[in-house]
Design a protein around this motif. Structure first.
Motif, mmCIF file in Angstrom:
data_model
loop_
_atom_site.group_PDB
_atom_site.id
_atom_site.type_symbol
_atom_site.label_atom_id
_atom_site.label_comp_id
_atom_site.label_asym_id
_atom_site.label_seq_id
_atom_site.Cartn_x
_atom_site.Cartn_y
_atom_site.Cartn_z
ATOM 1 N N ILE A 109 0.838 -1.202 0.000
ATOM 2 C CA ILE A 109 0.000 0.000 0.000
ATOM 3 C C ILE A 109 0.873 1.253 0.000
ATOM 4 O O ILE A 109 1.823 1.369 0.776
ATOM 5 C CB ILE A 109 -0.935 0.006 1.216
ATOM 6 C CG1 ILE A 109 -1.947 -1.144 1.097
ATOM 7 C CG2 ILE A 109 -1.656 1.339 1.370
ATOM 8 C CD1 ILE A 109 -2.794 -1.349 2.323
ATOM 9 N N THR A 110 0.560 2.170 -0.881
ATOM 10 C CA THR A 110 1.290 3.438 -0.969
ATOM 11 C C THR A 110 0.292 4.589 -1.030
ATOM 12 O O THR A 110 -0.895 4.388 -1.295
ATOM 13 C CB THR A 110 2.181 3.484 -2.220
ATOM 14 O OG1 THR A 110 1.357 3.354 -3.393
ATOM 15 C CG2 THR A 110 3.220 2.369 -2.198
ATOM 16 N N VAL A 111 0.785 5.786 -0.773
ATOM 17 C CA VAL A 111 -0.044 6.985 -0.918
ATOM 18 C C VAL A 111 0.725 8.008 -1.733
ATOM 19 O O VAL A 111 1.967 8.041 -1.705
ATOM 20 C CB VAL A 111 -0.435 7.599 0.448
ATOM 21 C CG1 VAL A 111 -1.306 6.650 1.231
ATOM 22 C CG2 VAL A 111 0.797 7.975 1.257
ATOM 23 N N GLU A 112 0.005 8.819 -2.461
ATOM 24 C CA GLU A 112 0.615 9.862 -3.261
ATOM 25 C C GLU A 112 0.931 11.075 -2.397
ATOM 26 O O GLU A 112 0.256 11.339 -1.398
ATOM 27 C CB GLU A 112 -0.324 10.279 -4.399
ATOM 28 C CG GLU A 112 -0.668 9.165 -5.371
ATOM 29 C CD GLU A 112 0.542 8.697 -6.164
ATOM 30 O OE1 GLU A 112 1.452 9.516 -6.395
ATOM 31 O OE2 GLU A 112 0.573 7.508 -6.551
ATOM 32 N N GLU A 140 3.538 11.000 9.961
ATOM 33 C CA GLU A 140 2.357 10.507 10.673
ATOM 34 C C GLU A 140 1.134 10.519 9.768
ATOM 35 O O GLU A 140 0.347 9.571 9.741
ATOM 36 C CB GLU A 140 2.118 11.367 11.915
ATOM 37 C CG GLU A 140 0.900 10.971 12.729
ATOM 38 C CD GLU A 140 1.035 9.614 13.393
ATOM 39 O OE1 GLU A 140 -0.001 9.047 13.779
ATOM 40 O OE2 GLU A 140 2.171 9.120 13.511
ATOM 41 N N ILE A 141 0.973 11.598 9.020
ATOM 42 C CA ILE A 141 -0.141 11.688 8.070
ATOM 43 C C ILE A 141 -0.049 10.554 7.051
ATOM 44 O O ILE A 141 -1.044 9.886 6.740
ATOM 45 C CB ILE A 141 -0.124 13.040 7.336
ATOM 46 C CG1 ILE A 141 -0.525 14.161 8.297
ATOM 47 C CG2 ILE A 141 -1.049 13.017 6.123
ATOM 48 C CD1 ILE A 141 -1.985 14.232 8.608
ATOM 49 N N GLU A 142 1.136 10.333 6.536
ATOM 50 C CA GLU A 142 1.334 9.289 5.531
ATOM 51 C C GLU A 142 0.942 7.923 6.083
ATOM 52 O O GLU A 142 0.251 7.144 5.419
ATOM 53 C CB GLU A 142 2.790 9.267 5.067
ATOM 54 C CG GLU A 142 3.070 8.198 4.018
ATOM 55 C CD GLU A 142 4.515 8.216 3.529
ATOM 56 O OE1 GLU A 142 4.823 7.452 2.603
ATOM 57 O OE2 GLU A 142 5.320 8.983 4.083
ATOM 58 N N GLN A 143 1.371 7.643 7.324
ATOM 59 C CA GLN A 143 1.058 6.355 7.908
ATOM 60 C C GLN A 143 -0.442 6.201 8.155
ATOM 61 O O GLN A 143 -1.018 5.127 7.921
ATOM 62 C CB GLN A 143 1.824 6.165 9.226
ATOM 63 C CG GLN A 143 1.611 4.816 9.896
ATOM 64 C CD GLN A 143 2.000 3.639 9.003
ATOM 65 O OE1 GLN A 143 2.898 3.765 8.162
ATOM 66 N NE2 GLN A 143 1.333 2.508 9.193
ATOM 67 N N LYS A 144 -1.093 7.271 8.605
ATOM 68 C CA LYS A 144 -2.532 7.203 8.838
ATOM 69 C C LYS A 144 -3.282 6.927 7.541
ATOM 70 O O LYS A 144 -4.250 6.151 7.508
ATOM 71 C CB LYS A 144 -3.033 8.507 9.465
ATOM 72 C CG LYS A 144 -2.646 8.710 10.905
ATOM 73 C CD LYS A 144 -3.380 7.741 11.810
ATOM 74 C CE LYS A 144 -3.071 8.019 13.271
ATOM 75 N NZ LYS A 144 -3.729 7.041 14.164
ATOM 76 N N LEU A 145 -2.863 7.564 6.465
ATOM 77 C CA LEU A 145 -3.495 7.329 5.170
ATOM 78 C C LEU A 145 -3.305 5.885 4.724
ATOM 79 O O LEU A 145 -4.219 5.259 4.175
ATOM 80 C CB LEU A 145 -2.928 8.291 4.128
ATOM 81 C CG LEU A 145 -3.375 9.758 4.248
ATOM 82 C CD1 LEU A 145 -2.542 10.651 3.337
ATOM 83 C CD2 LEU A 145 -4.854 9.896 3.908
ATOM 84 N N LYS A 146 -2.116 5.362 4.950
ATOM 85 C CA LYS A 146 -1.848 3.970 4.586
ATOM 86 C C LYS A 146 -2.711 3.020 5.411
ATOM 87 O O LYS A 146 -3.224 2.021 4.898
ATOM 88 C CB LYS A 146 -0.365 3.653 4.789
ATOM 89 C CG LYS A 146 0.558 4.290 3.757
ATOM 90 C CD LYS A 146 2.007 3.954 4.031
ATOM 91 C CE LYS A 146 2.931 4.544 2.971
ATOM 92 N NZ LYS A 146 4.353 4.262 3.262
ATOM 93 N N GLU A 147 -2.871 3.326 6.697
ATOM 94 C CA GLU A 147 -3.706 2.480 7.549
ATOM 95 C C GLU A 147 -5.161 2.519 7.087
ATOM 96 O O GLU A 147 -5.867 1.503 7.138
ATOM 97 C CB GLU A 147 -3.586 2.934 9.005
ATOM 98 C CG GLU A 147 -2.226 2.624 9.625
ATOM 99 C CD GLU A 147 -2.102 3.157 11.037
ATOM 100 O OE1 GLU A 147 -3.126 3.616 11.598
ATOM 101 O OE2 GLU A 147 -0.983 3.132 11.587
#
Length: 343
Positions: A109-112, A140-147
């Motif tokens: 899982i990745t986020v842009e 932290e934002i990136e990890q939350k989006l991935k979760e």
């Protein structure tokens, strides 16, 4: 691992809302702050620093206004905690975060960057208030989006079974017996004179309700449906609107009802009367069927996610080390008996 009460109820830290100490202390990578040093425990070999746990708990104390020993000890006692149990609970939450990171990596899982930027914009005010830079919270934002995407991966395209749908329909019929459907005409809050004039014409029969909706209503969404706003259960209709609808029978009009959205003239268009026995889905309003299907899918997703997380946690190598001496949140709990303890 135990469920993390303190991590979820003292201060909810999400993507669009966060308190100052949560912003500063919720990242599991923030292990460089000064403190006791050492390792609180490991999760599949990944170390969780003692200072990470300490910083979080100290943030909890600040949020609670329990900076001094007596107020902290009293709060612990009143909530059936000890310093050790608080430490264990916070550790368990960080351990779960590490397992979620592993799950994210396993699923690729990745986020842009643009997704992160969008969320940063939403919490910018909280970041400024906490004296933090965007870079310090970006991870932290990136990890939350991935979760979030990890959770979404447990959604199923499979439709609920007819038996499950019918069981829910039976519950809906009982719970929402007497529910009312309505349409409305919405006027601007400063246009009471026009609203009253329209209401008078409706009551006299001089004006048709649907024609009035098309000519006067300031709610473009419901205008396309002749003013229909659906059933009052389940819904997020404003309390004042629901109160205005409550005494109406089918076909009746309300007086002028003011909500945060403006001034409403409400018409009750239907009243649901539950049958003694629901044997088919066509015995409840069609709108409720889609809500039931969505609810069942959501429940199935939650169950699938929980099953995965429980199995992952059970299989994980999680070790928590003994609580070291001298931690700033450690107090002698013998001074703070439980509220119901015998004297």
């Amino acid at each position: 691992m135990k469920k993390t009460y303190i991590m979820k109820t003292v201060c909810a830290v999400g993507l669009t809302a966060a308190c100052a100490w949560g912003l500063a202390g919720c990242s599991s990578d923030d292990n460089a702050s000064s403190g006791t040093g050492g390792v609180a425990g490991t999760v599949n070999g990944v170390e969780i620093a003692e200072d990470t746990i300490t910083n979080y708990i100290q943030g909890v104390r600040e949020q609670l206004g329990a900076d001094d020993e007596d107020s902290w000890g009293t709060w612990l006692s009143q909530n059936d905690y000890t310093p050790a149990s608080v430490r264990e609970e916070v550790f368990n939450s960080y351990a779960q975060r590490e397992l979620l990171k592993e799950g994210v990596e396993e699923k690729g899982i990745t986020v842009e960057s643009s997704e992160i930027d969008e969320q940063i914009d939403k919490v910018k005010a909280a970041l400024d208030q906490a004296g933090m830079t965007e870079d310090s919270y970006r991870a932290e934002i990136e990890q939350k989006l991935k979760e979030n995407k990890l959770y979404a991966s447990f959604a199923s395209d499979e439709d609920p079974s007819d038996a499950d749908m019918l069981q829910y329909a039976q519950m809906y019929a009982t719970a929402y017996d007497g529910s009312k459907r309505s349409s409305h005409i919405l006027f601007n809050s400063d246009d009471e004179a026009t609203a009253q004039e329209v209401l008078d014409k409706l009551n006299s029969g001089e004006l048709d309700f649907v024609d009035a909706v098309k000519e006067y209503s300031q709610d473009p969404g419901s205008v396309e449906r002749d003013g229909d706003v659906g059933w009052n259960n389940p819904s997020n209709l404003a309390k004042e609107y629901k109160d205005g609808l409550e005494p109406l029978e089918k076909g009746q009009l309300s007086g002028l009802v003011t909500t945060q959205f403006g001034i409403h003239i409400i018409k009750c268009t239907d009243v649901y009367k539950a049958p003694e026995e629901v044997t088919s889905l066509d015995q409840i309003p069609e709108e409720w069927i889609s809500v039931i299907a969505s609810s069942l899918k959501s429940t199935k997703q939650q169950e699938a996610y929980k099953k995965w997380l429980d199995e992952t946690t059970e299989a994980a190598d999680i070790k928590i080390n003994d609580m070291p001496q001298g931690l700033p949140y450690d107090v002698d709990m013998s001074k703070y008996p439980a509220p119901n303890a015998d004297s």
